[in-house]
Design a protein around this motif. Sequence first.
Motif, PDB file in Angstrom:
ATOM      1  N   ALA A 188       0.825  -1.213   0.000  1.00 29.84           N
ATOM      2  CA  ALA A 188       0.000   0.000   0.000  1.00 29.84           C
ATOM      3  C   ALA A 188       0.859   1.263   0.000  1.00 29.84           C
ATOM      4  O   ALA A 188       0.573   2.233  -0.718  1.00 29.84           O
ATOM      5  CB  ALA A 188      -0.940  -0.002   1.205  1.00 29.84           C
ATOM      6  N   ASP A 189       1.927   1.252   0.776  1.00 31.45           N
ATOM      7  CA  ASP A 189       2.793   2.431   0.855  1.00 31.45           C
ATOM      8  C   ASP A 189       3.455   2.718  -0.491  1.00 31.45           C
ATOM      9  O   ASP A 189       3.630   3.873  -0.890  1.00 31.45           O
ATOM     10  CB  ASP A 189       3.861   2.233   1.935  1.00 31.45           C
ATOM     11  N   GLY A 190       3.819   1.667  -1.216  1.00 34.54           N
ATOM     12  CA  GLY A 190       4.416   1.841  -2.531  1.00 34.54           C
ATOM     13  C   GLY A 190       3.452   2.472  -3.522  1.00 34.54           C
ATOM     14  O   GLY A 190       3.844   3.311  -4.335  1.00 34.54           O
ATOM     15  N   LEU A 191       2.189   2.068  -3.464  1.00 34.98           N
ATOM     16  CA  LEU A 191       1.187   2.661  -4.344  1.00 34.98           C
ATOM     17  C   LEU A 191       0.993   4.135  -4.037  1.00 34.98           C
ATOM     18  O   LEU A 191       0.816   4.956  -4.945  1.00 34.98           O
ATOM     19  CB  LEU A 191      -0.139   1.907  -4.214  1.00 34.98           C
ATOM     20  N   ARG A 192       1.052   4.474  -2.765  1.00 37.45           N
ATOM     21  CA  ARG A 192       0.919   5.889  -2.391  1.00 37.45           C
ATOM     22  C   ARG A 192       2.123   6.694  -2.878  1.00 37.45           C
ATOM     23  O   ARG A 192       1.980   7.829  -3.339  1.00 37.45           O
ATOM     24  CB  ARG A 192       0.758   6.015  -0.872  1.00 37.45           C
ATOM     25  N   GLN A 193       3.331   6.104  -2.762  1.00 39.33           N
ATOM     26  CA  GLN A 193       4.515   6.779  -3.278  1.00 39.33           C
ATOM     27  C   GLN A 193       4.418   6.972  -4.791  1.00 39.33           C
ATOM     28  O   GLN A 193       4.805   8.019  -5.326  1.00 39.33           O
ATOM     29  CB  GLN A 193       5.775   5.969  -2.943  1.00 39.33           C
ATOM     30  N   ALA A 194       3.910   5.957  -5.479  1.00 38.79           N
ATOM     31  CA  ALA A 194       3.771   6.051  -6.931  1.00 38.79           C
ATOM     32  C   ALA A 194       2.803   7.166  -7.313  1.00 38.79           C
ATOM     33  O   ALA A 194       3.051   7.933  -8.256  1.00 38.79           O
ATOM     34  CB  ALA A 194       3.298   4.715  -7.497  1.00 38.79           C
ATOM     35  N   MET A 195       1.705   7.275  -6.593  1.00 41.25           N
ATOM     36  CA  MET A 195       0.724   8.330  -6.872  1.00 41.25           C
ATOM     37  C   MET A 195       1.341   9.705  -6.645  1.00 41.25           C
ATOM     38  O   MET A 195       1.069  10.655  -7.391  1.00 41.25           O
ATOM     39  CB  MET A 195      -0.512   8.144  -5.988  1.00 41.25           C
ATOM     40  N   ALA A 196       2.187   9.823  -5.634  1.00 41.69           N
ATOM     41  CA  ALA A 196       2.792  11.113  -5.299  1.00 41.69           C
ATOM     42  C   ALA A 196       3.707  11.620  -6.405  1.00 41.69           C
ATOM     43  O   ALA A 196       3.885  12.833  -6.566  1.00 41.69           O
ATOM     44  CB  ALA A 196       3.562  11.005  -3.986  1.00 41.69           C
ATOM     45  N   ILE A 197       4.280  10.718  -7.184  1.00 36.71           N
ATOM     46  CA  ILE A 197       5.181  11.137  -8.265  1.00 36.71           C
ATOM     47  C   ILE A 197       4.566  10.869  -9.637  1.00 36.71           C
ATOM     48  O   ILE A 197       5.258  10.885 -10.662  1.00 36.71           O
ATOM     49  CB  ILE A 197       6.553  10.423  -8.158  1.00 36.71           C
ATOM     50  N   ASN A 198       3.255  10.588  -9.652  1.00 33.40           N
ATOM     51  CA  ASN A 198       2.526  10.332 -10.901  1.00 33.40           C
ATOM     52  C   ASN A 198       3.097   9.161 -11.690  1.00 33.40           C
ATOM     53  O   ASN A 198       3.190   9.202 -12.919  1.00 33.40           O
ATOM     54  CB  ASN A 198       2.502  11.588 -11.784  1.00 33.40           C
ATOM     55  N   TYR A 199       3.493   8.136 -10.957  1.00 31.41           N
ATOM     56  CA  TYR A 199       3.999   6.930 -11.612  1.00 31.41           C
ATOM     57  C   TYR A 199       2.923   5.859 -11.576  1.00 31.41           C
ATOM     58  O   TYR A 199       2.245   5.671 -10.559  1.00 31.41           O
ATOM     59  CB  TYR A 199       5.260   6.422 -10.906  1.00 31.41           C
ATOM     60  N   GLN A 200       2.776   5.140 -12.656  1.00 32.49           N
ATOM     61  CA  GLN A 200       1.807   4.047 -12.725  1.00 32.49           C
ATOM     62  C   GLN A 200       2.533   2.738 -12.959  1.00 32.49           C
ATOM     63  O   GLN A 200       3.274   2.584 -13.941  1.00 32.49           O
ATOM     64  CB  GLN A 200       0.788   4.289 -13.841  1.00 32.49           C
ATOM     65  N   PHE A 201       2.340   1.793 -12.052  1.00 31.67           N
ATOM     66  CA  PHE A 201       2.976   0.488 -12.205  1.00 31.67           C
ATOM     67  C   PHE A 201       2.440  -0.234 -13.441  1.00 31.67           C
ATOM     68  O   PHE A 201       1.243  -0.146 -13.742  1.00 31.67           O
ATOM     69  CB  PHE A 201       2.710  -0.388 -10.971  1.00 31.67           C
ATOM     70  N   PRO A 202       3.301  -0.960 -14.152  1.00 35.09           N
ATOM     71  CA  PRO A 202       2.801  -1.819 -15.247  1.00 35.09           C
ATOM     72  C   PRO A 202       1.829  -2.843 -14.673  1.00 35.09           C
ATOM     73  O   PRO A 202       2.066  -3.391 -13.591  1.00 35.09           O
ATOM     74  CB  PRO A 202       4.074  -2.500 -15.769  1.00 35.09           C
ATOM     75  N   GLN A 203       0.748  -3.067 -15.354  1.00 31.48           N
ATOM     76  CA  GLN A 203      -0.259  -4.011 -14.869  1.00 31.48           C
ATOM     77  C   GLN A 203       0.042  -5.407 -15.415  1.00 31.48           C
ATOM     78  O   GLN A 203      -0.284  -5.743 -16.550  1.00 31.48           O
ATOM     79  CB  GLN A 203      -1.653  -3.544 -15.278  1.00 31.48           C
ATOM     80  N   LEU A 204       0.718  -6.182 -14.590  1.00 31.68           N
ATOM     81  CA  LEU A 204       1.135  -7.526 -14.974  1.00 31.68           C
ATOM     82  C   LEU A 204       0.739  -8.521 -13.890  1.00 31.68           C
ATOM     83  O   LEU A 204       0.663  -8.180 -12.706  1.00 31.68           O
ATOM     84  CB  LEU A 204       2.653  -7.561 -15.194  1.00 31.68           C
ATOM     85  N   SER A 205       0.501  -9.756 -14.305  1.00 29.18           N
ATOM     86  CA  SER A 205       0.026 -10.772 -13.353  1.00 29.18           C
ATOM     87  C   SER A 205       1.152 -11.536 -12.676  1.00 29.18           C
ATOM     88  O   SER A 205       0.943 -12.194 -11.654  1.00 29.18           O
ATOM     89  CB  SER A 205      -0.895 -11.758 -14.073  1.00 29.18           C
ATOM     90  N   GLY A 206       2.364 -11.474 -13.226  1.00 24.05           N
ATOM     91  CA  GLY A 206       3.480 -12.195 -12.616  1.00 24.05           C
ATOM     92  C   GLY A 206       3.531 -13.647 -13.052  1.00 24.05           C
ATOM     93  O   GLY A 206       2.701 -14.123 -13.832  1.00 24.05           O
ATOM     94  N   VAL A 207       4.511 -14.365 -12.548  1.00 24.15           N
ATOM     95  CA  VAL A 207       4.692 -15.775 -12.913  1.00 24.15           C
ATOM     96  C   VAL A 207       4.875 -16.607 -11.648  1.00 24.15           C
ATOM     97  O   VAL A 207       5.137 -16.079 -10.556  1.00 24.15           O
ATOM     98  CB  VAL A 207       5.921 -15.962 -13.832  1.00 24.15           C
ATOM     99  N   ASN A 208       4.769 -17.896 -11.804  1.00 24.70           N
ATOM    100  CA  ASN A 208       5.007 -18.826 -10.711  1.00 24.70           C
ATOM    101  C   ASN A 208       6.506 -19.115 -10.644  1.00 24.70           C
ATOM    102  O   ASN A 208       7.091 -19.622 -11.613  1.00 24.70           O
ATOM    103  CB  ASN A 208       4.216 -20.116 -10.952  1.00 24.70           C
ATOM    104  N   LEU A 209       7.145 -18.782  -9.529  1.00 27.52           N
ATOM    105  CA  LEU A 209       8.593 -18.998  -9.414  1.00 27.52           C
ATOM    106  C   LEU A 209       8.961 -20.473  -9.554  1.00 27.52           C
ATOM    107  O   LEU A 209      10.063 -20.806 -10.003  1.00 27.52           O
ATOM    108  CB  LEU A 209       9.101 -18.452  -8.082  1.00 27.52           C
ATOM    109  N   SER A 210       8.067 -21.348  -9.175  1.00 26.08           N
ATOM    110  CA  SER A 210       8.341 -22.785  -9.321  1.00 26.08           C
ATOM    111  C   SER A 210       8.503 -23.167 -10.778  1.00 26.08           C
ATOM    112  O   SER A 210       9.271 -24.087 -11.111  1.00 26.08           O
ATOM    113  CB  SER A 210       7.209 -23.601  -8.694  1.00 26.08           C
ATOM    114  N   ALA A 211       7.790 -22.455 -11.662  1.00 26.90           N
ATOM    115  CA  ALA A 211       7.929 -22.734 -13.092  1.00 26.90           C
ATOM    116  C   ALA A 211       9.265 -22.223 -13.615  1.00 26.90           C
ATOM    117  O   ALA A 211       9.858 -22.823 -14.520  1.00 26.90           O
ATOM    118  CB  ALA A 211       6.772 -22.089 -13.861  1.00 26.90           C
ATOM    119  N   LEU A 212       9.752 -21.114 -13.047  1.00 29.65           N
ATOM    120  CA  LEU A 212      11.052 -20.580 -13.451  1.00 29.65           C
ATOM    121  C   LEU A 212      12.191 -21.438 -12.933  1.00 29.65           C
ATOM    122  O   LEU A 212      13.229 -21.568 -13.587  1.00 29.65           O
ATOM    123  CB  LEU A 212      11.223 -19.149 -12.922  1.00 29.65           C
TER     124      LEU A 212
END
Length: 405
Positions: free
Chosen positions: A226-250
Motif C-alpha cells: 500500500a505504501d508503494g502505491l501511495r509513493q507512486a501516486m505522489a510522483i505520478n507513476y503508474q505500475f505496469p499491470q502484470l500478473s506475474g509468474v510462478n517462481l516454481s515454473a522458473l
Amino acid sequence: MEKYSLTKKLGSGSFGCVWQAVNKHSGEVVAIKALKKSYSREKCLNLREVKCLRKLNHPNFVKVKELIVEKGNVLFVFECMQCNLYQLMEAKKQKQQLFSESAVKAWLFQVFRGLDYVHQQGYFHRDLKPENLLVSQGTIKIADFGLAREIDAFPPYTERVGTRWYQAPEILFKSGLYSSKVDMWAMGAIMAELLLFRPLFQGTDEADQMYKICSVLGSPTMNSWADGLRQAMAINYQFPQLSGVNLSALMPSASEDAINLIESLCSWDPCKRPTAAEALQHPFFKRCLYVPPHLRSTPAVAATRRGMLKQQGDRIDAEALPYPKIVKQLSPLDIMTAVQQNSAAGRKGQQSLANKAIAANRQPMGQMKLPSMKAGVQWNAESRDWFLGPFQNLEPGRIYNEKFG
C-alpha cells in the motif's frame, strides 16, 4: 610496500585498482587495493567505510590485513579469496551444470550469518551482489562495504546505491526512504540467480527494472504494498499491470522451501521481508545448527542427556548432541569440500545513467600505476588497528558503481 611483490592485476574501477601480491617474508598471497583519490591520514580515518570496518569483525567478512597511507596515496591489503559467486556461476555454465541446492544453502547460510551480525551492529550493506560475495575453500565472505550506512542514520539516504539488478523497488523510487530490508531483497535476488543461473530481475534502466520486477512478482496491490502505491501516486507513476509468474515454473529444480524463502525475501513491502535472523530460522535452513548472537542465552557449555553441549560462538558441537551421526549427515556446511577457481569474462549491460558518464571518464587499466611506498603511516592487523573495507574482485567488461553518500 617493499615487503610485497605484485603478481597480477585483478581489476580496476572508478575507485582505483586491485592487485594480487605476495608477501616476500611469509609467502602469503594477498589482494592490494590502491585508491585513485588521495586522502590524508585524518580524512582516511573519517571515510564511512573505515568507520564501519573498524567496528565490524566477523568470519564471513573479508579480512583487512593492513592499511598504508603515504603522501596522500592509500593502499589496503586484504586476504585474497579464490573467486566470487559470479565467477563460479560462469564456470558452471561452461560445463552446463547447476549448483546443487545444498551448496546454495551452505553459501546463503554463511551470508545471512554475516548480515545478521552487521545489522545487529547497526549497519546495512546496500551493495550485495554475486561479485561482492567472495569464496575460498567452501567459506563465503561479504566484501566491499563502501556503500554501507548506519541503520539509525537519518533518511533520506542517497538515491543511487548498489547494482540495479539487485535494487529493491523502494530504491528505484529514488525517495531515499529505505532501510536495511534492501539487503534482504538483494539476497532474494541473489538466491534466485544461484538457482536460475541468470538474474531474476534484469532491467536495462530504472523503468525497465521496475517492469521486470512486476513481470515476475505481479504488480503491487493495496494488500501487497500500500505504501508503494501511495509513493507512486505522489510522483505520478503508474505500475505496469502484470500478473506475474510462478517462481516454481522458473526454477523447477528448486524445493518448495527455497521458493518460499525467495518469495518472502522479495516481498514488495519491506516490512514483510524477514530479517537476516528470521531468514536463518526459515525451514529452508532447518538442517542448519545456528543461534543468532542476540538470541543466544548463555553459558558456553550446557548439559545434555548424553553429556555436554559445547557452544563456541555460533557453532554447536554435533558430537555432544543426542544423535551426532544424524546431525553430521544433515549439516549443509559439511557438504561443500572445494570451490572451483575458474573465472570468466564479465557480463555487460548493467550500466545505469549515472555510470555512463563515470565509465566514459574512467582511466584505462593499463594506465594505473601502483605508487611506490617506502615510508609513511602504516597500520596492520597484528596491532588490532586494521580497519578498511574489503576489496572488490573486478572483472573485465563489468560496470561498477561509483560510491555515493
